[in-house]
Design a protein around this motif. Structure first.
Motif, PDB file in Angstrom:
ATOM      1  N   PRO A  22     -11.331  14.609  10.873  1.00  0.00           N
ATOM      2  CA  PRO A  22     -11.101  13.845   9.639  1.00  0.00           C
ATOM      3  C   PRO A  22     -10.993  12.361   9.951  1.00  0.00           C
ATOM      4  CG  PRO A  22      -9.175  15.216  10.199  1.00  0.00           C
ATOM      5  CD  PRO A  22     -10.280  15.613  11.127  1.00  0.00           C
ATOM      6  N   THR A  23     -11.685  11.553   9.147  1.00  0.00           N
ATOM      7  CA  THR A  23     -11.888  10.155   9.519  1.00  0.00           C
ATOM      8  C   THR A  23     -11.790   9.240   8.304  1.00  0.00           C
ATOM      9  OG1 THR A  23     -13.459  10.889  11.209  1.00  0.00           O
ATOM     10  CG2 THR A  23     -13.563   8.563  10.578  1.00  0.00           C
ATOM     11  N   ILE A  24     -11.169   8.087   8.501  1.00  0.00           N
ATOM     12  CA  ILE A  24     -11.164   7.020   7.496  1.00  0.00           C
ATOM     13  C   ILE A  24     -12.070   5.901   8.002  1.00  0.00           C
ATOM     14  CG2 ILE A  24      -9.761   5.322   6.248  1.00  0.00           C
ATOM     15  CD1 ILE A  24      -7.331   7.269   7.063  1.00  0.00           C
ATOM     16  N   PRO A  35      -4.753  16.581   5.596  1.00  0.00           N
ATOM     17  CA  PRO A  35      -5.760  15.621   6.062  1.00  0.00           C
ATOM     18  C   PRO A  35      -7.063  15.726   5.274  1.00  0.00           C
ATOM     19  CG  PRO A  35      -5.658  17.486   7.547  1.00  0.00           C
ATOM     20  CD  PRO A  35      -4.547  17.682   6.536  1.00  0.00           C
ATOM     21  N   LEU A  81      -3.044  12.561  -0.360  1.00  0.00           N
ATOM     22  CA  LEU A  81      -2.836  11.705   0.805  1.00  0.00           C
ATOM     23  C   LEU A  81      -4.014  10.761   1.041  1.00  0.00           C
ATOM     24  CD1 LEU A  81      -1.379  10.938   3.466  1.00  0.00           C
ATOM     25  CD2 LEU A  81      -2.446  12.933   4.536  1.00  0.00           C
ATOM     26  N   ARG A 141     -13.442   2.301   7.690  1.00  0.00           N
ATOM     27  CA  ARG A 141     -12.961   1.068   7.038  1.00  0.00           C
ATOM     28  C   ARG A 141     -14.088   0.236   6.439  1.00  0.00           C
ATOM     29  NH1 ARG A 141      -9.949   0.499  11.756  1.00  0.00           N
ATOM     30  NH2 ARG A 141      -7.731   0.968  11.525  1.00  0.00           N
ATOM     31  N   THR A 142     -15.231   0.217   7.113  1.00  0.00           N
ATOM     32  CA  THR A 142     -16.278  -0.735   6.750  1.00  0.00           C
ATOM     33  C   THR A 142     -17.505  -0.008   6.227  1.00  0.00           C
ATOM     34  OG1 THR A 142     -15.505  -1.972   8.679  1.00  0.00           O
ATOM     35  CG2 THR A 142     -17.507  -2.778   7.580  1.00  0.00           C
ATOM     36  N   LEU A 173       0.823  -1.208   0.000  1.00  0.00           N
ATOM     37  CA  LEU A 173       0.000   0.000   0.000  1.00  0.00           C
ATOM     38  C   LEU A 173       0.858   1.259   0.000  1.00  0.00           C
ATOM     39  CD1 LEU A 173      -2.685  -1.104   2.589  1.00  0.00           C
ATOM     40  CD2 LEU A 173      -3.103  -0.541   0.188  1.00  0.00           C
ATOM     41  N   VAL A 214       0.239   3.909   1.617  1.00  0.00           N
ATOM     42  CA  VAL A 214       0.361   4.408   2.993  1.00  0.00           C
ATOM     43  C   VAL A 214       1.538   3.778   3.726  1.00  0.00           C
ATOM     44  CG1 VAL A 214      -2.022   5.168   3.333  1.00  0.00           C
ATOM     45  CG2 VAL A 214      -1.441   2.782   3.745  1.00  0.00           C
ATOM     46  N   ARG A 248      -1.720  14.466  11.464  1.00  0.00           N
ATOM     47  CA  ARG A 248      -2.727  15.427  11.017  1.00  0.00           C
ATOM     48  C   ARG A 248      -4.066  15.209  11.714  1.00  0.00           C
ATOM     49  NH1 ARG A 248      -0.458  19.682   8.177  1.00  0.00           N
ATOM     50  NH2 ARG A 248       1.416  18.860   7.195  1.00  0.00           N
ATOM     51  N   GLY A 249      -4.111  14.234  12.616  1.00  0.00           N
ATOM     52  CA  GLY A 249      -5.340  14.041  13.383  1.00  0.00           C
ATOM     53  C   GLY A 249      -6.390  13.208  12.675  1.00  0.00           C
ATOM     54  N   VAL A 250      -6.011  12.509  11.608  1.00  0.00           N
ATOM     55  CA  VAL A 250      -6.981  11.655  10.921  1.00  0.00           C
ATOM     56  C   VAL A 250      -7.135  10.358  11.701  1.00  0.00           C
ATOM     57  CG1 VAL A 250      -7.562  10.495   8.746  1.00  0.00           C
ATOM     58  CG2 VAL A 250      -6.263  12.638   8.704  1.00  0.00           C
ATOM     59  N   ILE A 251      -8.397   9.978  11.977  1.00  0.00           N
ATOM     60  CA  ILE A 251      -8.631   8.747  12.728  1.00  0.00           C
ATOM     61  C   ILE A 251      -9.198   7.661  11.813  1.00  0.00           C
ATOM     62  CG2 ILE A 251      -8.973   9.979  14.896  1.00  0.00           C
ATOM     63  CD1 ILE A 251     -12.000   9.541  14.517  1.00  0.00           C
ATOM     64  N   TRP A 252      -8.908   6.433  12.178  1.00  0.00           N
ATOM     65  CA  TRP A 252      -9.465   5.269  11.474  1.00  0.00           C
ATOM     66  C   TRP A 252     -10.561   4.674  12.339  1.00  0.00           C
ATOM     67  CZ3 TRP A 252      -6.784   3.187   6.986  1.00  0.00           C
ATOM     68  CH2 TRP A 252      -5.578   3.831   6.680  1.00  0.00           C
ATOM     69  N   ARG A 253     -11.679   4.346  11.699  1.00  0.00           N
ATOM     70  CA  ARG A 253     -12.694   3.617  12.477  1.00  0.00           C
ATOM     71  C   ARG A 253     -13.505   2.702  11.552  1.00  0.00           C
ATOM     72  NH1 ARG A 253     -17.747   5.371  11.611  1.00  0.00           N
ATOM     73  NH2 ARG A 253     -18.131   7.538  11.033  1.00  0.00           N
ATOM     74  N   ASP A 254     -14.159   1.719  12.197  1.00  0.00           N
ATOM     75  CA  ASP A 254     -14.973   0.774  11.391  1.00  0.00           C
ATOM     76  C   ASP A 254     -16.395   1.275  11.244  1.00  0.00           C
ATOM     77  OD1 ASP A 254     -12.974  -1.053  10.836  1.00  0.00           O
ATOM     78  OD2 ASP A 254     -13.139  -1.887  12.860  1.00  0.00           O
ATOM     79  N   LEU A 278       2.913   7.051   5.108  1.00  0.00           N
ATOM     80  CA  LEU A 278       1.810   8.002   5.279  1.00  0.00           C
ATOM     81  C   LEU A 278       0.958   7.720   6.501  1.00  0.00           C
ATOM     82  CD1 LEU A 278       0.673   8.322   1.558  1.00  0.00           C
ATOM     83  CD2 LEU A 278       2.262   9.766   2.821  1.00  0.00           C
ATOM     84  N   ARG A 279       1.104   6.529   7.104  1.00  0.00           N
ATOM     85  CA  ARG A 279       0.311   6.271   8.319  1.00  0.00           C
ATOM     86  C   ARG A 279       0.695   7.280   9.410  1.00  0.00           C
ATOM     87  NH1 ARG A 279      -2.721   1.548   7.704  1.00  0.00           N
ATOM     88  NH2 ARG A 279      -1.880   0.083   6.175  1.00  0.00           N
ATOM     89  N   HIS A 284      -4.412   7.600  -1.165  1.00  0.00           N
ATOM     90  CA  HIS A 284      -3.605   6.476  -0.673  1.00  0.00           C
ATOM     91  C   HIS A 284      -4.303   5.790   0.509  1.00  0.00           C
ATOM     92  CE1 HIS A 284      -0.002   6.913  -3.145  1.00  0.00           C
ATOM     93  NE2 HIS A 284      -0.178   8.212  -3.074  1.00  0.00           N
ATOM     94  N   VAL A 327       1.910  10.335   8.818  1.00  0.00           N
ATOM     95  CA  VAL A 327       1.384  11.649   8.407  1.00  0.00           C
ATOM     96  C   VAL A 327      -0.088  11.774   8.789  1.00  0.00           C
ATOM     97  CG1 VAL A 327       0.936  13.173   6.432  1.00  0.00           C
ATOM     98  CG2 VAL A 327       3.030  11.780   6.487  1.00  0.00           C
ATOM     99  N   LEU A 328      -0.850  10.708   8.516  1.00  0.00           N
ATOM    100  CA  LEU A 328      -2.278  10.721   8.846  1.00  0.00           C
ATOM    101  C   LEU A 328      -2.474  10.928  10.343  1.00  0.00           C
ATOM    102  CD1 LEU A 328      -3.352   7.816   6.484  1.00  0.00           C
ATOM    103  CD2 LEU A 328      -4.154  10.174   6.309  1.00  0.00           C
TER     104      LEU A 328
END
Lengths: 225, 225, 225, 225, 225, 225
Positions: free
Chosen positions: C3-5, C144, C66, C7-8, B205, B207, B219-225, B212-213, C69, B215-216
Motif C-alpha cells: 500500500p502506497t501514498i 491501510p 484513513l 505524493r507527486t 491535516l 493525519v 499498517r505498512g503504508v509507504i509514502w513516495r514521490d 494517523l501517520r 485523510h 497508523v499508516l
C-alpha cells in the motif's frame, strides 16, 4: 411484426384530460380501481413536474433513440411521449435537444423507462420528464422500433391515445375508453376526501370516521394499556 | 401472538429528546457506538425534514394501513410513528389525509419502511416523512396488525418509546434506557468536533490531528514521490 | 503490492480542465467516444453541484477513511478526490469535518463510490460531492490502502491526474493524455449542437435534420395512418 | 454499550428443536402468525441444506470475522451461528476453515447476512449455510463486536437461544419462549394440511374446500363466460 | 479512440496459469492482497464451472455481440473471453452457437458482465461461463467495439493477457506481471492453511491459533457468563 | 372495472403449442422479432423445468392468493397459470398444496411475478414454476382480483390463451394470433442454426459465416498486431 410508425391516433377530449390532470396521480389511480400505475422507480426529474396528455407510445431498442425522433414527426400539441425499450436500459436516451424539439411541437412531457441527460437544462426549460435513471450515456440512432403501438412501460400496459397523468407521486395511465368513468369516480372521491379532510383536521379519528373499530374487533385485534 | 394495540407507553424526557434532535443523526449514531441506524434506503420526502420524538411503533400487513389509523388513536403530541410491514412493500400506505390527522394530534413525523404518496401536499404541510419509496399505489384497511410492540424497521430494532431522530442523513433510533448516556457522549463528541473543525479549517491535516501517520506506518503504508 | 501514498502526480493544464468543465458531462462523454462515464448510481448530493479537476485517487477498505485523510496531505488546489473501496460499502465515509479540511486545502470536490453524511452541512458549504449513498454510518481510521494509484470507481478506470468532470448528469473521467483531443471534439460537438438547437427550436424535425427518414426506410420501418 | 461475548445462554429443549426442524420453515412461519421470517435474499448455499438449532448470535463489523472466531469458543453442539454486520456487506466472511472449526465443535449450521466463500468445499462437507451473497472477498480479524446479544439479521430480530429453522424456502426464527406454542400450532397445521392435501389431490377445488366462493361474491368478483 | 482489434497479446506461462487455477479464486484473491475480484453478481451458469486462462478482452455495445465474433478470430487455445459493455445490459449476448465456436478454437471459458442464454446447452457442453444474468434476449451484430484493449469488467480492471481464474466463488483477475509473485504467495497461503485446517479439525479454536484473545482484549471486548 | 373471473377462453392448437415448446424460449423469442420475453428476474425453481401451454391469467392483490384458487376452477389440462400482482410482492403466494391442486387438474406449470414456497416439495413433484423470489412468507385469501383478463407479468403483456413457453433461459409469451407465424419462423431459424452449428464446430469463424468482416470495416474497426 413489421416495425411501424402509426401517424393517426384517437385522443381523449382535452377538457377531460385537464380534469384528470387536476385530480392528480393518486386520486386517478384510486378512481380506476388501483390500476394503471407505473412502477415507483419512475421519478420526475424536477419535483414540480406535472403533466396530463395523450400517450404517443414509442418502442426503442435499448440505447437507441431513432424512434423518439420519428415520434416527434407525428405528435400533436398536448401529447405525452411514453417510451419503452425492448430490453432494459438506463442510457440517457433523451436530452436537451430533444426537449427543445418537443417544446417546438407542443409535446407536454416525457415518460421514459430508461435514462435521460441534460437534466439541468430540462429543468430550466420546465419540460416535465419522468424516467428511471439519469445518465449521460449517449445513444445511437440506428435501430428500428415502432411508434403508436401498444407497449408495456414500467409494468403498465399503455396504448396510443391513453391519457397519461404525472406528478410528484409518479405516473398513471388511464385507458381512453375509461376516461369518462374515471372522471366521475375521481370527482366523487375528491368530494368525499374534502369532507373527510375537514373532520380529520378537526381531530376526529380515522378509526371512527371509517368505522375501523369494528374491523379491528372482527380481525381479533385487542386494545390494552 | 394476538394482534394488539398498546395504549400506554413510557416516553423519554422531552428536553432529552430535543437535545438528541439538536445533535443530529450522524452525531447520535456515533455517540451510541455506531448502532441503531436505519438502512440508507430510508430517505426524507423533502430535504429540510428533521424530527426527534418518541416512537409509536406500528406493524402493518403490506399494502394495508388499518393499523396506522389505530395508532393515531393512541399517540401523544411529539410522538413519531414508526411503521414496518410483515413483508416487503413499496405501496403508498400514507398520504395527505393521514398527514392532516397526524398534525391534528401533534404527531411530529413518520418513519415508514414502505411507500408514501401525496408528497407535494406533505411537503407543503411541512410534515416530515422518511420512507423507502414514493408510490401512488393505494392500500386497503382490512388486515390486522399491532401498535406499540417491538418491531424491526429498515434493519433496526425499535421498541415503543425509543427516541427517533431523523434528518437529511437518515434515521437513528436510541433505546429509551440509553438516552442519558447518549446525550453525554454526543455532547462530548460535539465539543471535540468543534475543536477539530477549527484546526481543520486552519489547514492542519487530519493525519496530524488524529495521529494517523503512525497508523499508516504500522499498517505498512509507504509514502513516495 | 505494498500500500502506497504517491505524493507527486502529473496534472492536466488548468485552462484545459476549465474548458472540459464548461462543456459538461454529457458533451465530454460524447466527445471521447462514449467512454469514461461512471455508473448512474453516482448522484450529486445537491442538484447544483458542478466540478472539474485533476483526480487524486484513493483506495480505502470499506467503512474506513484513513486513506482519505492521507490523500488530503498530498492534494493541490483544484484537485478532485476520487474514492473507491476494496469491497462494496454504503457507509458514510466522508462528512462535514473532512469537507472543511478539503476546502482548507483547495480541493474542488469529491467523487466516492460509497456513502457520505452531514449532507445538509456539505450543501451549506457548497462543497460538491457525488456518491452512491447517503448514510450516517460512521467509519474507522485503521485500515491501510493507497493514494494516487490506478483504481476502478463506479465501473470506470481512473488514474491519478486524469480529469474528472461532474454535474447534474453524473461524472465522467478523461484520461490525461486524451484531454487535448477531447477538447477539440467537444468544441466541434458544441458548435454543431448550437446549429441543430436553432433548427429544432424553429420546428424542423430530427428525422429531417439527421437524415433519419432514410435510416428508418433501410431498417424496414413503415409509416401508416 | 461495551462489546461483549456472553458465554452462557438458555436453549430450547433439543426434542422441541427437532420437531420445529421437521415441520419446516413455511409451516413454522405460519404457525407463529407469519412472523420471524428472514428476508428472501437469504439463500442456502446448496439446495439440500436443512437445519434446526439454537441461535448463537454474532455481531461483526462489515468485512471482519473476528467475532465469528470468538463465537466458536462459546458454542455447544447443535447451535446455529446467526451473524449480522453493523453495516451492509457482501464480503466472504466465512469459508472452509471456519466450517471445519464449526464441525469440530458440533455447530449445526450458519445463517449470515453477508457473503461466504469456499462454497464448493462447504457443499462437500455438507455444512448448511444461508447467506445473502457468495464472494471470495476476504476479511480482516481486527474489529470488535459482540456474541450472544440481541441482533437484527436480514430484517428479523434474533435473541441468543432462539430456535433457528432453515431449509430450501429460507430461514425463520422462533423466540425461545414461543417454542411450545409454535409446536402445537405447527402440528395442528400439518394435520389440517394432510387432510386438505388428500382432498386437493382428489380434485376438489380450493374455492370449495376453503369456502372461497362466498368470499369472492362478498368482494364483488363476478364469474362470466 | 478508434475501435480496434488487437491480434497479438502477451500471455503468462501455461504452467503458471494452471497453478493459479489449482489454487482457486479465494486463495488467489488473498495471495494478491485482496485485489482483482469481480463483483459477486458474477455467477457461474453451472456450479461445477472452473477455469484458468489468459484474458482476451472484449468491449461491446450493450445488446450487440459483433465484437465477440471478432474476438474468436484472434484467440489461442486456453484463452478466456472477458466481455464488458459500454453501458449496462442483461441481454443474452452469448449462446450455444458461440459456445460451439469457442470450443472449436480451444477457448477455455467466458466471463461476461451481461446476460447469456442457451444455458441448458452450455451446461451439457461443459463450457464454463460466469455472467450477471441469464436472459433469452437476443442481440444484434452491428455495433463497433474493441478486442484486446484494457477494460473494466464487473468492477475490476482487466488487461489483455491477464490471468483469469473462475470457480464456484466467483472470478478474480491476476495482472500478468504479478503472476509469479502471486503463485509464491498462494503456495505459502495453502501450506499455512493446511496446517491450520488440521488444528481446527482437531478442535483447537481460531481465537487461540490466530492469537485473537489479545486482539479482543485490546479492542475492549469483554467476556461474561 | 369490476373484478371478473372469465371461465371460457380461446386456446391455441395443442400441436402448435408442443412445437413452440420444442423450439425453446430463446428460439421462440427470436422467431417473433425479439418480443414477449419476461424479465430475467423470472427464474425456474429447478433447472430442468420446461413448459409450454395456454395462459390462464391471474391478477392478485400482493400477498393474497384468493384468485389463484379461483383460477384453478376454470383451467383445462395443459394450461399454464400466469400470475401478476397489483403492486410488487415477493411473498410465497403458491406452495405445495396449490401445486397438488394444479396437478390434479392438469395444469402444466406456473409463472408468477411474486414468490413461491415449498420449493423442495415442488421439485419432488416435478411441477415447473418460474418466479422472481422464493419466500416462506404466507398469504391471505381475502382480496379480490381477476382471472383471464389481460395482465402485465414481469414486463410482458399477457392475454388469456396466449402461449407460454418456459425453460432454463426464462419465459416468453406468444400472442395466440401469432402462433402460426412464429412456428414457421422458428423452424426456419432452427434449420439455419443447424447449418451454422456444423460450420462453427468445424472451426469456421462467425466473422466469415455472417459476413462480419465487412460490418467491422464499415464501422471503422481496425485490426492490428
Amino acid at each position: 411484426m413489421t416495425p411501424t410508425i402509426v401517424r393517426t391516433i384517437a385522443r381523449a377530449d382535452p377538457g377531460d384530460i385537464r380534469r384528470l390532470g387536476a385530480a392528480g396521480v393518486a386520486t386517478v389511480h384510486e378512481a380506476q380501481g388501483q390500476r394503471g400505475l407505473l412502477r415507483p422507480s419512475m421519478r420526475p426529474v424536477f419535483p414540480a413536474a406535472r403533466v396530463a396528455g395523450s400517450a404517443v407510445t414509442v418502442l426503442c431498442a435499448p440505447g437507441d433513440n431513432l424512434m423518439i425522433h420519428a415520434a416527434i414527426a407525428v405528435v400533436q400539441p398536448g401529447d405525452v411521449l411514453v417510451v419503452s425499450t425492448t430490453s432494459e436500459s438506463t442510457d440517457g436516451m433523451f436530452g436537451e435537444l430533444l426537449a427543445e424539439s418537443c417544446l417546438a411541437h407542443g409535446v407536454a412531457g416525457l415518460v421514459i423507462e430508461a435514462g435521460v441527460r441534460d437534466t439541468a437544462e430540462m429543468t430550466a426549460l420546465g419540460f416535465p420528464v419522468w424516467s428511471k435513471a439519469i445518465s449521460a450515456q449517449g445513444t445511437s440512432k440506428t435501430q428500428p422500433g415502432s411508434v403508436n403501438v401498444p407497449i408495456v412501460c414500467a409494468g403498465a400496459a399503455v396504448s396510443p391515445g391513453d391519457v397519461i397523468v404525472g406528478d410528484a407521486d409518479g405516473v398513471v395511465v388511464v385507458p381512453r375508453e375509461s376516461v369518462a368513468a374515471v372522471i366521475v369516480a375521481a370527482d366523487q372521491r375528491l368530494a368525499k376526501e374534502e369532507r373527510t379532510r375537514a373532520r380529520l383536521k378537526a381531530g376526529e379519528l380515522g378509526v371512527d370516521i371509517y368505522g375501523l373499530r369494528d374491523v379491528l374487533a372482527q380481525r381479533g385485534v385487542i386494545w390494552r394499556d
